[in-house]
Design a protein around this motif. Structure first.
Motif, PDB file in Angstrom:
ATOM      1  N   PRO A   1       0.809  -1.233   0.000  1.00 17.20           N
ATOM      2  CA  PRO A   1       0.000   0.000   0.000  1.00 17.20           C
ATOM      3  C   PRO A   1       0.834   1.271   0.000  1.00 17.20           C
ATOM      4  O   PRO A   1       0.428   2.284  -0.574  1.00 17.20           O
ATOM      5  CB  PRO A   1      -0.819  -0.119   1.290  1.00 17.20           C
ATOM      6  CG  PRO A   1      -0.821  -1.566   1.632  1.00 17.20           C
ATOM      7  CD  PRO A   1       0.474  -2.116   1.120  1.00 17.20           C
ATOM      8  N   ASP A   2       1.998   1.253   0.653  1.00 15.95           N
ATOM      9  CA  ASP A   2       2.815   2.452   0.777  1.00 15.95           C
ATOM     10  C   ASP A   2       3.995   2.456  -0.189  1.00 15.95           C
ATOM     11  O   ASP A   2       4.987   3.142   0.026  1.00 15.95           O
ATOM     12  CB  ASP A   2       3.320   2.601   2.210  1.00 15.95           C
ATOM     13  CG  ASP A   2       4.146   1.388   2.671  1.00 15.95           C
ATOM     14  OD1 ASP A   2       4.211   0.393   1.910  1.00 15.95           O
ATOM     15  OD2 ASP A   2       4.699   1.445   3.784  1.00 15.95           O
TER      16      ASP A   2
ATOM     17  N   GLN B   1      -6.112   9.372   1.844  1.00 15.93           N
ATOM     18  CA  GLN B   1      -7.298   9.122   2.650  1.00 15.93           C
ATOM     19  C   GLN B   1      -8.408   8.504   1.801  1.00 15.93           C
ATOM     20  O   GLN B   1      -9.105   7.582   2.249  1.00 15.93           O
ATOM     21  CB  GLN B   1      -7.789  10.430   3.273  1.00 15.93           C
ATOM     22  CG  GLN B   1      -6.861  11.001   4.329  1.00 15.93           C
ATOM     23  CD  GLN B   1      -7.327  12.349   4.833  1.00 15.93           C
ATOM     24  OE1 GLN B   1      -7.816  13.185   4.070  1.00 15.93           O
ATOM     25  NE2 GLN B   1      -7.199  12.579   6.127  1.00 15.93           N
TER      26      GLN B   1
ATOM     27  N   ARG C   1      -7.996   6.741  -0.961  1.00 18.98           N
ATOM     28  CA  ARG C   1      -7.586   5.374  -1.286  1.00 18.98           C
ATOM     29  C   ARG C   1      -7.902   4.424  -0.141  1.00 18.98           C
ATOM     30  O   ARG C   1      -8.468   3.343  -0.341  1.00 18.98           O
ATOM     31  CB  ARG C   1      -6.089   5.347  -1.593  1.00 18.98           C
ATOM     32  CG  ARG C   1      -5.532   3.954  -1.896  1.00 18.98           C
ATOM     33  CD  ARG C   1      -4.025   3.913  -1.682  1.00 18.98           C
ATOM     34  NE  ARG C   1      -3.687   4.240  -0.300  1.00 18.98           N
ATOM     35  CZ  ARG C   1      -2.476   4.602   0.098  1.00 18.98           C
ATOM     36  NH1 ARG C   1      -1.485   4.701  -0.761  1.00 18.98           N
ATOM     37  NH2 ARG C   1      -2.242   4.876   1.374  1.00 18.98           N
ATOM     38  N   ASP C   2      -7.550   4.824   1.087  1.00 18.42           N
ATOM     39  CA  ASP C   2      -7.793   3.952   2.234  1.00 18.42           C
ATOM     40  C   ASP C   2      -9.281   3.754   2.466  1.00 18.42           C
ATOM     41  O   ASP C   2      -9.729   2.657   2.849  1.00 18.42           O
ATOM     42  CB  ASP C   2      -7.133   4.528   3.483  1.00 18.42           C
ATOM     43  CG  ASP C   2      -5.607   4.513   3.399  1.00 18.42           C
ATOM     44  OD1 ASP C   2      -5.073   3.788   2.532  1.00 18.42           O
ATOM     45  OD2 ASP C   2      -4.967   5.231   4.186  1.00 18.42           O
TER      46      ASP C   2
END
Length: 375
Positions: A40-41, A109, A111-112
């Motif tokens: 994810p990061d 934000q 995306r999450d």
């Protein structure tokens, strides 16, 4: 992507494919997200987005996420100030307390929020898509694996690996380049610049160039220098050399007021982003088993429409599939016709807007905003 009535899709963690997956998930379809990034990061999520009531917010409503979005979003981020190159304030628009037309939200934000409970398979890179095989659409992956699907939805951005299965068209350079930099902890470290940017954004327009700064959450500010230049404008410049890029940009904006140039002087790094687009009326002959969403289908100038349209693309296609009782291929064909018409209208608007925002006459930029901003 679909296989044996089980929906799948492949994306890069972008808003089009994630919205598509969340709407399917809401309708009870098990969804596996096949993601190119290894984690994810793996990449910075990007800046802030304004989600329009009739576009991005409508898509979130279809996904059942509108209330959560409203809690995360920043309505105050709709504020916008336009300055002359000498620092004179030309326009200063501030939203009403109840204005929810285009609130801002950080891309990370969003995306999450969209990822939520989705099952994500990280590090799955698509290299080729072959429609029309006996078992469906054949997808080749970088790890050597192959899988077949009933429907492949290409939501993989500007340089889509899925697009060649339906269209030979590739993005072309607009003649305008963007260089991005950032300021962190701006309220503490650079209070004067924090006041300059305000709660939303500040923009300065000059001859064939502009400088825009946007506040993100957490005291983070993104700064975008846009200018007309050949694609190889940096041929004699090492783009990894932060101070060399800074010096070149300061020379490009020479003569502008010192507070505005402070946005470049204090930038921590610089990212080169030449602006590419697809043709305004990009369509294709329908290919059974394959379609496109978002930038893969209609890449246009980054003027606030792209992510909104991408999300609505994803939501509408997913909803049509999940609630429809007809033939899957006919459902996709009808969606494409609707998407093309809407995207074509917005592509014309954003293409014309970019030409006026980076033009020989800075007054053209003001003329773009006046009809859509409160006086």
């Amino acid at each position: 992507m679909y296989r044996h009535e089980t929906p799948y899709r492949r994306d890069r963690g972008g808003p089009a494919g994630l919205t598509f997956a969340r709407v399917l998930h809401r309708h009870g379809h098990p969804v596996a997200v096949l993601e190119r990034d290894p984690a994810p990061d793996a990449r910075p999520p990007g800046g802030t987005l304004d989600l329009h009531e009739g576009l991005g917010q409508r898509a979130l409503d279809k996904a059942g996420l509108l209330a959560e979005f409203q809690e995360l979003s920043r309505p105050e981020g709709q504020a916008m100030r336009i300055l002359d190159a000498d620092g004179t304030v030309l326009r200063d628009w501030r939203p009403r307390p109840d204005d929810r037309a285009n609130p801002e939200i950080d891309r990370g934000q969003l995306r999450d929020l969209l990822l939520g409970p989705l099952d994500v398979q990280w590090g799955r890179t698509v290299t080729q898509v072959v429609p029309g095989t006996r078992d469906g659409v054949l997808v080749h992956f970088a790890d050597g694996r192959q899988e077949t699907f009933d429907l492949v939805v290409g939501a993989d951005g500007a340089w889509s690996r899925i697009r060649p299965a339906v269209s030979s068209v590739t993005p072309h350079y607009t003649g305008i380049t963007l260089v991005e930099t950032s300021l962190d902890d701006v309220d503490t470290r650079h209070p004067d610049l924090a006041r300059l940017v305000g709660d939303g954004s500040v923009a300065v327009y000059g001859v064939n160039r502009s400088l825009v700064a946007q506040r993100n959450s957490g005291g983070h500010v993104k700064v975008y220098a846009r200018f007309r230049a050949p694609l190889d404008w940096h041929a004699d410049l090492d783009l990894a050399d932060v101070e060399a890029v800074r010096s070149r940009l300061l020379a490009l904006f020479d003569g502008w007021t010192a507070p505005v140039l402070g946005l470049l002087r204090h930038g921590t790094a610089f990212v080169h982003r030449p602006l590419y687009v697809l043709p305004v009326s990009h369509t294709w002959t329908h290919v059974p088993g394959v379609t496109l969403l978002g930038d893969a289908a209609h890449l246009m100038p980054p003027l606030g429409a792209g992510a909104n349209l991408a999300m609505l693309d994803g939501a509408e296609l997913a909803e049509s599939i999940a609630t429809g009782s007809g033939d899957l291929d006919e459902t996709v064909r009808a969606f494409e016709e609707q998407m093309w018409a809407r995207a074509g209208r917005w592509a014309k608007i954003t293409t014309a807007g970019l030409e006026r925002l980076v033009s020989p006459d800075p007054a053209e930029a003001l003329a773009v905003f006046d009809p859509i901003q409160p006086s």
